[in-house]
Design a protein around this motif. Structure first.
Motif, PDB file in Angstrom:
ATOM      1  N   PRO A 157       0.797  -1.238   0.000  1.00  0.00           N
ATOM      2  CA  PRO A 157       0.000   0.000   0.000  1.00  0.00           C
ATOM      3  C   PRO A 157       0.828   1.287   0.000  1.00  0.00           C
ATOM      4  N   SER A 158       2.030   1.236   0.560  1.00  0.00           N
ATOM      5  CA  SER A 158       2.852   2.443   0.622  1.00  0.00           C
ATOM      6  C   SER A 158       4.123   2.324  -0.224  1.00  0.00           C
ATOM      7  N   ASN A 159       4.173   1.331  -1.123  1.00  0.00           N
ATOM      8  CA  ASN A 159       5.372   1.088  -1.917  1.00  0.00           C
ATOM      9  C   ASN A 159       5.696   2.265  -2.838  1.00  0.00           C
ATOM     10  N   THR A 160       6.904   2.773  -2.740  1.00  0.00           N
ATOM     11  CA  THR A 160       7.362   3.837  -3.633  1.00  0.00           C
ATOM     12  C   THR A 160       8.620   3.422  -4.394  1.00  0.00           C
ATOM     13  N   ARG A 161       9.088   2.195  -4.169  1.00  0.00           N
ATOM     14  CA  ARG A 161      10.301   1.714  -4.849  1.00  0.00           C
ATOM     15  C   ARG A 161       9.994   1.480  -6.333  1.00  0.00           C
ATOM     16  N   THR A 162      10.711   2.162  -7.183  1.00  0.00           N
ATOM     17  CA  THR A 162      10.478   2.020  -8.615  1.00  0.00           C
ATOM     18  C   THR A 162      11.695   1.455  -9.319  1.00  0.00           C
ATOM     19  N   GLU A 163      11.449   0.817 -10.427  1.00  0.00           N
ATOM     20  CA  GLU A 163      12.506   0.374 -11.328  1.00  0.00           C
ATOM     21  C   GLU A 163      12.403   1.246 -12.570  1.00  0.00           C
ATOM     22  N   THR A 164      13.524   1.737 -13.035  1.00  0.00           N
ATOM     23  CA  THR A 164      13.552   2.625 -14.187  1.00  0.00           C
ATOM     24  C   THR A 164      14.187   1.919 -15.377  1.00  0.00           C
ATOM     25  N   PHE A 165      13.580   2.090 -16.526  1.00  0.00           N
ATOM     26  CA  PHE A 165      14.141   1.585 -17.777  1.00  0.00           C
ATOM     27  C   PHE A 165      13.695   2.519 -18.885  1.00  0.00           C
ATOM     28  N   SER A 166      14.200   2.299 -20.095  1.00  0.00           N
ATOM     29  CA  SER A 166      13.769   3.161 -21.190  1.00  0.00           C
ATOM     30  C   SER A 166      13.511   2.346 -22.444  1.00  0.00           C
ATOM     31  N   LEU A 167      12.576   2.848 -23.211  1.00  0.00           N
ATOM     32  CA  LEU A 167      12.275   2.301 -24.525  1.00  0.00           C
ATOM     33  C   LEU A 167      13.061   3.162 -25.503  1.00  0.00           C
ATOM     34  N   ASP A 168      14.021   2.562 -26.210  1.00  0.00           N
ATOM     35  CA  ASP A 168      14.860   3.302 -27.145  1.00  0.00           C
ATOM     36  C   ASP A 168      14.573   2.843 -28.565  1.00  0.00           C
ATOM     37  N   VAL A 169      14.451   3.802 -29.478  1.00  0.00           N
ATOM     38  CA  VAL A 169      14.065   3.534 -30.857  1.00  0.00           C
ATOM     39  C   VAL A 169      15.031   4.228 -31.797  1.00  0.00           C
ATOM     40  N   ARG A 170      15.339   3.560 -32.916  1.00  0.00           N
ATOM     41  CA  ARG A 170      16.171   4.155 -33.960  1.00  0.00           C
ATOM     42  C   ARG A 170      15.354   4.213 -35.246  1.00  0.00           C
ATOM     43  N   CYS A 171      15.306   5.399 -35.847  1.00  0.00           N
ATOM     44  CA  CYS A 171      14.638   5.588 -37.131  1.00  0.00           C
ATOM     45  C   CYS A 171      15.718   5.778 -38.184  1.00  0.00           C
ATOM     46  N   SER A 172      15.689   4.957 -39.240  1.00  0.00           N
ATOM     47  CA  SER A 172      16.756   5.010 -40.235  1.00  0.00           C
ATOM     48  C   SER A 172      16.245   5.500 -41.582  1.00  0.00           C
ATOM     49  N   GLY A 173      17.196   5.963 -42.382  1.00  0.00           N
ATOM     50  CA  GLY A 173      16.879   6.451 -43.716  1.00  0.00           C
ATOM     51  C   GLY A 173      16.490   7.909 -43.747  1.00  0.00           C
ATOM     52  N   LEU A 174      16.689   8.617 -42.653  1.00  0.00           N
ATOM     53  CA  LEU A 174      16.372  10.041 -42.595  1.00  0.00           C
ATOM     54  C   LEU A 174      17.649  10.865 -42.746  1.00  0.00           C
ATOM     55  N   ARG A 175      17.499  12.087 -43.172  1.00  0.00           N
ATOM     56  CA  ARG A 175      18.637  13.008 -43.212  1.00  0.00           C
ATOM     57  C   ARG A 175      19.057  13.295 -41.774  1.00  0.00           C
ATOM     58  N   ALA A 176      20.332  13.370 -41.512  1.00  0.00           N
ATOM     59  CA  ALA A 176      20.838  13.592 -40.152  1.00  0.00           C
ATOM     60  C   ALA A 176      20.194  14.826 -39.523  1.00  0.00           C
ATOM     61  N   GLY A 177      19.760  14.673 -38.287  1.00  0.00           N
ATOM     62  CA  GLY A 177      19.148  15.775 -37.556  1.00  0.00           C
ATOM     63  C   GLY A 177      17.649  15.914 -37.759  1.00  0.00           C
ATOM     64  N   THR A 178      17.062  15.054 -38.593  1.00  0.00           N
ATOM     65  CA  THR A 178      15.616  15.108 -38.828  1.00  0.00           C
ATOM     66  C   THR A 178      14.889  14.617 -37.585  1.00  0.00           C
ATOM     67  N   LYS A 179      13.964  15.409 -37.103  1.00  0.00           N
ATOM     68  CA  LYS A 179      13.211  15.042 -35.905  1.00  0.00           C
ATOM     69  C   LYS A 179      11.777  14.689 -36.308  1.00  0.00           C
ATOM     70  N   LEU A 180      11.495  13.409 -36.362  1.00  0.00           N
ATOM     71  CA  LEU A 180      10.141  12.931 -36.657  1.00  0.00           C
ATOM     72  C   LEU A 180       9.278  13.002 -35.403  1.00  0.00           C
ATOM     73  N   PRO A 181       7.979  13.122 -35.541  1.00  0.00           N
ATOM     74  CA  PRO A 181       7.119  12.970 -34.367  1.00  0.00           C
ATOM     75  C   PRO A 181       6.915  11.470 -34.092  1.00  0.00           C
ATOM     76  N   VAL A 182       7.735  10.901 -33.232  1.00  0.00           N
ATOM     77  CA  VAL A 182       7.658   9.472 -32.902  1.00  0.00           C
ATOM     78  C   VAL A 182       6.905   9.324 -31.588  1.00  0.00           C
ATOM     79  N   LYS A 183       5.888   8.456 -31.591  1.00  0.00           N
ATOM     80  CA  LYS A 183       5.075   8.221 -30.402  1.00  0.00           C
ATOM     81  C   LYS A 183       5.010   6.729 -30.123  1.00  0.00           C
ATOM     82  N   ALA A 184       4.585   6.387 -28.909  1.00  0.00           N
ATOM     83  CA  ALA A 184       4.441   4.981 -28.535  1.00  0.00           C
ATOM     84  C   ALA A 184       3.179   4.795 -27.702  1.00  0.00           C
TER      85      ALA A 184
END
Length: 170
Positions: free
Chosen positions: A53-80
């Motif tokens: 009931p009072s647990n605040t211990r969290t585990e942190t991780f990240s979802l990492d994605v690579r988009c290929s075939g774009l011109r360098a520095g292109t920022k797509l609107p990527v969502k999940a």
């Protein structure tokens, strides 16, 4: 220099000669986005049921994605957004055959404050990280923690769950 010739039934009907300079410019072809890790495992550890009931211990991780075939520095609107056994945004049910009365609370985005969405219409934006030799990198930081389900008795056991992600990009 070039020559354009035209024949009709073996008759040489036309011949045009000329010269011109043409610059050929090729753009990279956008091929798509993929996760950089195929199978992300998040060890949540053990917790005493009385602490849920009072647990605040969290585990942190990240979802990492690579988009290929774009011109360098292109920022797509990527969502999940996500798929899994869920009773609502940010809530992941455990696999059957293990602990009961427990769920995993999932938050993501900047500051990991948004409940992870399970519907396309609620997809959350991933943060552009930069460019590497293979494409553009995006990330979504996520926190996970055990929580007691409301009005449910906790029965100890394994607490495994599966969460799938869907990447949306234009």
């Amino acid at each position: 220099d070039f020559v354009i010739s035209g024949k009709i039934n073996d008759w040489h009907a036309l011949s045009i000669t000329g010269n011109n300079t043409t610059q050929l410019v090729a753009q990279s072809y956008f091929s798509g986005c993929v996760g950089t890790q195929k199978d992300i495992k998040v060890p949540m550890g053990k917790i005493w049921s009385g602490d849920l009931p009072s647990n605040t211990r969290t585990e942190t991780f990240s979802l990492d994605v690579r988009c290929s075939g774009l011109r360098a520095g292109t920022k797509l609107p990527v969502k999940a957004y996500f798929e899994g056994d869920s009773s609502g945004p940010g809530r992941l049910e455990l696999r059957s055959g293990g602990a009961t009365g427990v769920e995993i609370l999932l938050r993501g985005g900047p500051g990991a404050g948004v409940a992870l969405p399970f519907y396309k219409s609620q997809a959350i934006e991933m943060t552009w990280q930069g460019t590497d030799t293979e494409g553009e990198l995006y990330t979504l930081p996520i926190t996970a923690r055990y929580a007691k389900k409301a009005n449910t008795k906790v029965v100890p056991g394994r607490a495994d769950a599966v969460l799938n992600y869907i990447i949306e990009y234009n």
